[in-house]
Write a protein that holds these residues in place. Structure first.
Motif, PDB file in Angstrom:
ATOM      1  N   VAL A  10      -4.892 -17.314   3.150  1.00 54.55           N
ATOM      2  CA  VAL A  10      -4.210 -17.689   4.143  1.00 54.55           C
ATOM      3  C   VAL A  10      -3.487 -18.912   3.651  1.00 54.55           C
ATOM      4  CG1 VAL A  10      -4.079 -18.665   6.417  1.00 54.55           C
ATOM      5  CG2 VAL A  10      -5.411 -16.626   5.917  1.00 54.55           C
ATOM      6  N   LEU A  11      -4.250 -19.883   3.003  1.00 51.23           N
ATOM      7  CA  LEU A  11      -3.680 -21.181   2.556  1.00 51.23           C
ATOM      8  C   LEU A  11      -2.530 -20.837   1.582  1.00 51.23           C
ATOM      9  CD1 LEU A  11      -3.593 -24.296   2.240  1.00 51.23           C
ATOM     10  CD2 LEU A  11      -5.139 -24.013   0.492  1.00 51.23           C
ATOM     11  N   ALA A  12      -2.832 -19.926   0.592  1.00 49.44           N
ATOM     12  CA  ALA A  12      -1.926 -19.565  -0.467  1.00 49.44           C
ATOM     13  C   ALA A  12      -0.749 -18.728   0.348  1.00 49.44           C
ATOM     14  CB  ALA A  12      -2.504 -18.625  -1.340  1.00 49.44           C
ATOM     15  N   GLY A  13      -0.774 -18.163   1.038  1.00 53.82           N
ATOM     16  CA  GLY A  13       0.327 -17.533   1.843  1.00 53.82           C
ATOM     17  C   GLY A  13       1.046 -18.453   2.680  1.00 53.82           C
ATOM     18  N   LEU A  14       0.433 -19.611   3.146  1.00 51.04           N
ATOM     19  CA  LEU A  14       1.239 -20.735   4.129  1.00 51.04           C
ATOM     20  C   LEU A  14       2.196 -21.491   3.085  1.00 51.04           C
ATOM     21  CD1 LEU A  14      -1.403 -21.591   6.711  1.00 51.04           C
ATOM     22  CD2 LEU A  14       0.878 -20.551   7.194  1.00 51.04           C
ATOM     23  N   LEU A  15       1.636 -21.708   1.725  1.00 46.86           N
ATOM     24  CA  LEU A  15       2.178 -22.512   1.140  1.00 46.86           C
ATOM     25  C   LEU A  15       3.499 -21.795   0.311  1.00 46.86           C
ATOM     26  CD1 LEU A  15      -0.721 -24.087  -0.949  1.00 46.86           C
ATOM     27  CD2 LEU A  15       0.818 -25.473   0.713  1.00 46.86           C
ATOM     28  N   LEU A  16       3.051 -20.568  -0.050  1.00 51.88           N
ATOM     29  CA  LEU A  16       4.224 -19.839  -0.599  1.00 51.88           C
ATOM     30  C   LEU A  16       5.153 -19.414   0.407  1.00 51.88           C
ATOM     31  CD1 LEU A  16       2.336 -17.175  -2.803  1.00 51.88           C
ATOM     32  CD2 LEU A  16       3.970 -18.825  -3.514  1.00 51.88           C
ATOM     33  N   GLY A  17       5.012 -19.405   1.920  1.00 49.99           N
ATOM     34  CA  GLY A  17       5.986 -19.253   2.685  1.00 49.99           C
ATOM     35  C   GLY A  17       6.795 -20.285   2.960  1.00 49.99           C
ATOM     36  N   VAL A  18       6.038 -21.280   2.882  1.00 46.68           N
ATOM     37  CA  VAL A  18       6.909 -22.866   3.303  1.00 46.68           C
ATOM     38  C   VAL A  18       7.751 -23.099   2.066  1.00 46.68           C
ATOM     39  CG1 VAL A  18       6.695 -25.209   3.251  1.00 46.68           C
ATOM     40  CG2 VAL A  18       5.570 -23.762   4.840  1.00 46.68           C
ATOM     41  N   GLY A  19       7.435 -22.926   0.737  1.00 50.15           N
ATOM     42  CA  GLY A  19       8.185 -23.093  -0.422  1.00 50.15           C
ATOM     43  C   GLY A  19       9.072 -22.091  -0.625  1.00 50.15           C
ATOM     44  N   LEU A  20       9.027 -20.827  -0.542  1.00 52.40           N
ATOM     45  CA  LEU A  20      10.013 -19.816  -0.636  1.00 52.40           C
ATOM     46  C   LEU A  20      11.063 -20.019   0.606  1.00 52.40           C
ATOM     47  CD1 LEU A  20       7.891 -16.820  -1.951  1.00 52.40           C
ATOM     48  CD2 LEU A  20       9.524 -18.642  -3.147  1.00 52.40           C
ATOM     49  N   LEU A  70       4.774 -24.087  -6.370  1.00 50.19           N
ATOM     50  CA  LEU A  70       3.674 -24.095  -7.270  1.00 50.19           C
ATOM     51  C   LEU A  70       2.359 -24.207  -6.963  1.00 50.19           C
ATOM     52  CD1 LEU A  70       5.675 -26.550  -9.892  1.00 50.19           C
ATOM     53  CD2 LEU A  70       5.089 -23.659 -10.040  1.00 50.19           C
ATOM     54  N   ALA A  71       2.077 -25.004  -5.842  1.00 44.90           N
ATOM     55  CA  ALA A  71       0.767 -24.955  -5.030  1.00 44.90           C
ATOM     56  C   ALA A  71       0.365 -23.764  -4.614  1.00 44.90           C
ATOM     57  CB  ALA A  71       0.669 -26.322  -4.160  1.00 44.90           C
ATOM     58  N   GLY A  72       1.123 -23.187  -4.016  1.00 45.28           N
ATOM     59  CA  GLY A  72       0.918 -21.958  -3.459  1.00 45.28           C
ATOM     60  C   GLY A  72       0.602 -20.801  -4.663  1.00 45.28           C
ATOM     61  N   VAL A  73       1.122 -20.809  -5.601  1.00 39.71           N
ATOM     62  CA  VAL A  73       1.022 -19.978  -6.602  1.00 39.71           C
ATOM     63  C   VAL A  73      -0.678 -20.200  -7.427  1.00 39.71           C
ATOM     64  CG1 VAL A  73       1.676 -19.323  -9.225  1.00 39.71           C
ATOM     65  CG2 VAL A  73       3.282 -19.187  -7.473  1.00 39.71           C
ATOM     66  N   TRP A  74      -0.678 -21.527  -7.528  1.00 35.86           N
ATOM     67  CA  TRP A  74      -2.072 -21.917  -8.083  1.00 35.86           C
ATOM     68  C   TRP A  74      -2.993 -21.776  -7.196  1.00 35.86           C
ATOM     69  CZ3 TRP A  74      -5.566 -25.869  -5.954  1.00 35.86           C
ATOM     70  CH2 TRP A  74      -6.564 -26.081  -6.615  1.00 35.86           C
ATOM     71  N   ALA A  75      -2.907 -21.799  -5.797  1.00 36.00           N
ATOM     72  CA  ALA A  75      -3.964 -21.496  -4.716  1.00 36.00           C
ATOM     73  C   ALA A  75      -4.249 -20.067  -4.746  1.00 36.00           C
ATOM     74  CB  ALA A  75      -3.395 -22.040  -3.290  1.00 36.00           C
ATOM     75  N   LEU A  76      -3.221 -19.125  -4.919  1.00 34.54           N
ATOM     76  CA  LEU A  76      -3.302 -17.854  -5.001  1.00 34.54           C
ATOM     77  C   LEU A  76      -4.024 -17.240  -6.489  1.00 34.54           C
ATOM     78  CD1 LEU A  76      -2.806 -15.020  -3.756  1.00 34.54           C
ATOM     79  CD2 LEU A  76      -0.428 -14.979  -5.186  1.00 34.54           C
ATOM     80  N   TRP A  77      -3.661 -18.090  -7.482  1.00 33.09           N
ATOM     81  CA  TRP A  77      -4.533 -17.768  -8.675  1.00 33.09           C
ATOM     82  C   TRP A  77      -6.145 -18.436  -8.728  1.00 33.09           C
ATOM     83  CZ3 TRP A  77      -3.466 -15.857 -13.434  1.00 33.09           C
ATOM     84  CH2 TRP A  77      -4.342 -16.055 -14.420  1.00 33.09           C
ATOM     85  N   ARG A  78      -6.348 -19.191  -7.810  1.00 33.21           N
ATOM     86  CA  ARG A  78      -7.737 -19.663  -7.613  1.00 33.21           C
ATOM     87  C   ARG A  78      -8.479 -18.856  -6.699  1.00 33.21           C
ATOM     88  NH1 ARG A  78     -10.563 -22.533 -10.455  1.00 33.21           N
ATOM     89  NH2 ARG A  78     -11.571 -23.472  -8.672  1.00 33.21           N
ATOM     90  N   ALA A  79      -7.956 -18.150  -5.596  1.00 35.10           N
ATOM     91  CA  ALA A  79      -8.258 -17.166  -4.795  1.00 35.10           C
ATOM     92  C   ALA A  79      -8.515 -15.896  -5.522  1.00 35.10           C
ATOM     93  CB  ALA A  79      -7.373 -16.908  -3.501  1.00 35.10           C
ATOM     94  N   GLY A  80      -7.821 -15.510  -6.485  1.00 36.58           N
ATOM     95  CA  GLY A  80      -8.336 -14.496  -7.276  1.00 36.58           C
ATOM     96  C   GLY A  80      -9.221 -14.432  -8.091  1.00 36.58           C
ATOM     97  N   GLN A  81      -9.623 -15.705  -8.415  1.00 40.56           N
ATOM     98  CA  GLN A  81     -11.019 -15.692  -9.242  1.00 40.56           C
ATOM     99  C   GLN A  81     -12.184 -15.961  -8.427  1.00 40.56           C
ATOM    100  OE1 GLN A  81     -10.125 -19.256 -11.899  1.00 40.56           O
ATOM    101  NE2 GLN A  81      -8.251 -18.156 -12.907  1.00 40.56           N
TER     102      GLN A  81
END
Length: 91
Positions: A10-20, A70-81
């Motif tokens: 959810v955090l990654a999605g929010l960050l990516l949504g705001v950024g994009l 970039l924070a959203g991509v990083w959060a998504l990357w971390r969530a994937g691990q």
């Protein structure tokens, strides 16, 4: 069956949504259509100083959208691990 921890996604999605969303606003509305700027000096700007002020604040906005994306991509990357984050289409 446990739902898992969806917070990181959810955090990654929010960050990516705001950024994009900021990219769409900055590119389409600021640069292409020139409907508005982040700092509204007289419209249309009546001198070079006002144009430079508008461009400076638009540039800061664009830098902010880059950082948030970039924070959203990083959060998504971390969530994937993480093993406790569910990777389902519903999330």
């Amino acid at each position: 069956m446990s739902a898992g921890n969806r917070g990181p996604l959810v955090l990654a999605g929010l960050l990516l949504g705001v950024g994009l969303g900021g990219f769409v606003d900055g590119i389409l509305l600021h640069q292409i259509l020139q409907w508005h700027h982040m700092l509204s000096t007289p419209l249309p700007p009546d001198d070079v100083v006002n144009i430079k002020v508008n461009m400076f604040w638009d540039g800061l906005f664009h830098a902010f959208t880059w950082l948030v994306t970039l924070a959203g991509v990083w959060a998504l990357w971390r969530a994937g691990q993480r093993s406790d984050v569910p990777w389902s289409t519903r999330t």
